[in-house]
Design a protein around this motif. Structure first.
Motif, mmCIF file in Angstrom:
data_model
loop_
_atom_site.group_PDB
_atom_site.id
_atom_site.type_symbol
_atom_site.label_atom_id
_atom_site.label_comp_id
_atom_site.label_asym_id
_atom_site.label_seq_id
_atom_site.Cartn_x
_atom_site.Cartn_y
_atom_site.Cartn_z
ATOM 1 N N LYS A 54 0.835 -1.213 0.000
ATOM 2 C CA LYS A 54 0.000 0.000 0.000
ATOM 3 C C LYS A 54 0.867 1.260 0.000
ATOM 4 O O LYS A 54 0.568 2.236 -0.680
ATOM 5 N N ALA A 55 1.939 1.231 0.801
ATOM 6 C CA ALA A 55 2.815 2.403 0.915
ATOM 7 C C ALA A 55 3.451 2.740 -0.433
ATOM 8 O O ALA A 55 3.544 3.909 -0.815
ATOM 9 N N TYR A 56 3.880 1.702 -1.164
ATOM 10 C CA TYR A 56 4.513 1.940 -2.465
ATOM 11 C C TYR A 56 3.547 2.607 -3.442
ATOM 12 O O TYR A 56 3.966 3.319 -4.349
ATOM 13 N N LYS A 57 2.244 2.377 -3.240
ATOM 14 C CA LYS A 57 1.246 2.927 -4.175
ATOM 15 C C LYS A 57 0.774 4.333 -3.801
ATOM 16 O O LYS A 57 -0.030 4.926 -4.523
ATOM 17 N N LEU A 58 1.244 4.870 -2.666
ATOM 18 C CA LEU A 58 0.820 6.218 -2.254
ATOM 19 C C LEU A 58 1.292 7.254 -3.282
ATOM 20 O O LEU A 58 2.356 7.094 -3.888
ATOM 21 N N PRO A 59 0.506 8.338 -3.466
ATOM 22 C CA PRO A 59 0.896 9.367 -4.442
ATOM 23 C C PRO A 59 2.161 10.100 -3.994
ATOM 24 O O PRO A 59 2.430 10.196 -2.795
ATOM 25 N N ARG A 60 2.927 10.594 -4.967
ATOM 26 C CA ARG A 60 4.160 11.325 -4.629
ATOM 27 C C ARG A 60 4.399 12.467 -5.616
ATOM 28 O O ARG A 60 5.490 12.613 -6.159
ATOM 29 N N LYS A 61 3.330 13.244 -5.824
ATOM 30 C CA LYS A 61 3.472 14.386 -6.740
ATOM 31 C C LYS A 61 3.945 15.629 -5.998
ATOM 32 O O LYS A 61 4.911 16.261 -6.390
ATOM 33 N N THR A 62 3.259 15.998 -4.915
ATOM 34 C CA THR A 62 3.639 17.203 -4.163
ATOM 35 C C THR A 62 4.688 16.843 -3.110
ATOM 36 O O THR A 62 4.900 15.664 -2.797
ATOM 37 N N GLU A 63 5.310 17.882 -2.556
ATOM 38 C CA GLU A 63 6.305 17.664 -1.499
ATOM 39 C C GLU A 63 5.660 17.022 -0.273
ATOM 40 O O GLU A 63 6.259 16.173 0.383
ATOM 41 N N GLU A 64 4.409 17.471 0.037
ATOM 42 C CA GLU A 64 3.697 16.921 1.194
ATOM 43 C C GLU A 64 3.436 15.429 0.990
ATOM 44 O O GLU A 64 3.626 14.623 1.895
ATOM 45 N N GLU A 65 2.987 15.094 -0.223
ATOM 46 C CA GLU A 65 2.717 13.684 -0.533
ATOM 47 C C GLU A 65 3.997 12.855 -0.417
ATOM 48 O O GLU A 65 4.000 11.760 0.138
ATOM 49 N N LYS A 66 5.078 13.410 -0.928
ATOM 50 C CA LYS A 66 6.358 12.693 -0.873
ATOM 51 C C LYS A 66 6.786 12.435 0.568
ATOM 52 O O LYS A 66 7.222 11.340 0.916
#
Lengths: 229, 229
Positions: free
Chosen positions: A105-117
């Motif tokens: 699940k963690a690998y699939k989290l979004p990582r577009k914004t700095e907060e998301e990252k």
């Protein structure tokens, strides 16, 4: 997850919580499927449990055997230990499958914004640590089994040396298989101090355990290959 | 025999012909029991089948994967081969258990008179040959699996390398475990020409197969331990 898949196959009439209650055919079908779990961790624990069971058989069949009087005290100590080790390995196989879910699940989290990252990194780091626990505990448990099987090559019934040797070599490879799951997750950790400590402990178990188990196997093979007539 | 024992445990309501239909718990209980079978042969075949199943998973998950176009032809060839290999290993586990029965009976034949000795020798020699067949076929089958898993370390999805490495090391130890059953029976044979031929074939498979599988495992471990950041 494979448990769900297997339950579906049985039309929801039977529900299983543990892989050890599945047949060998079902287990290998689940390993072979496109589902990422069960994978190497469950395979390692299963091979190790099979090896430990061989050790139990040898212990039982050497107990009270004529000519093995000096071995009896150790054998009485080993049998309950091996039984507990096998049960623990089969438990850890289940835990290994469960630890994969949050990681996936963690690998699939979004990582577009700095907060998301930042959020993804912290969730992922925790999931990586949790995913390393079952294989690390598996390795500790396998090393305990290796200590006993190593001694069984010396004190076990000579009639059963092929079984002791099989146990030793299977435990060695189960240890190698389990360590790969630690290494592959440790290298993705951001906290390099934590990762380095983990890899250092793992590597030490790998070296000591495999050296002892491989030497035990070789001792058995040499003994078996000696031809009397 | 363990099949009987397991059937009894279930109050004769269920009869099993094959160990692969038993649960992992039942199988390891049977291995751990005082009954001489199942033993190292079944343990070896089970560990190998688990490893082959991992190879199947990797093959399935690399099929049609972007970036792995050059691997597709080989993967299409490997999948049915691995499926057949796994089925064959589970069959051989059953045959290994069956081959032990006449051997066990032969060892118990009387040997007081010269006639009894001669009869026992001829029955025993035949039973020893039969008992070596399942482990020898197991070794051949495991070597076929090793050839494929070795290639999977090169063409399989890099995401699944820990599973390929686990498969390689488990196959290596399954090969070592199986060979002990050949060696231990071969050394009791009176026909030394037959025994020497058998041991020579076995040893050759052991050397080639373990060398290839161990190198494949090491290749994976090295790749996994390389830390990018």
């Amino acid at each position: 997850m494979w448990v769900v898949r297997l339950t579906r196959k049985r039309n929801n009439t039977v529900s299983h919580d543990s892989f050890q209650e599945h047949s060998v055919t079902e287990l290998t079908d689940a390993l072979a499927s496109r589902e990422p779990t069960p994978g190497g961790g469950v395979a390692s624990a299963t091979a190790a449990a099979v090896a430990v069971a061989l050790g139990e058989m040898v212990t039982r069949l050497t107990a009270n055997k004529k000519g093995y009087e000096n071995a009896q005290e150790a054998l009485r100590e080993y049998l309950p230990k091996l039984e507990a080790i096998r049960a623990r390995l089969l438990e850890l196989a289940d835990e290994d499958g469960k630890a994969f879910i949050p990681l996936s699940k963690a690998y699939k989290l979004p990582r577009k914004t700095e907060e998301e990252k930042a959020y993804r990194n912290s969730v992922l780091e925790e999931a990586l640590r949790r995913a390393c626990e079952p294989p690390e505990y598996m390795m500790e448990t396998i090393c305990e089994a290796i200590d006993i099987v190593d001694d069984l090559t010396r004190i076990g019934s000579t009639m059963l040396m092929s079984d002791v040797g099989a146990a030793a070599t299977l435990l060695s490879s189960a240890l190698r298989a389990a360590c790969l799951n630690v290494f592959i997750n440790a290298r993705s950790m951001k906290d390099t101090d934590y990762a380095t400590g983990l890899v250092s402990r793992t590597q030490s178990m790998l070296e000591d355990g495999c050296n002892k188990a491989d030497a035990a196997y070789t001792r058995v093979e040499r003994g078996i290959r000696w031809r009397k007539n």
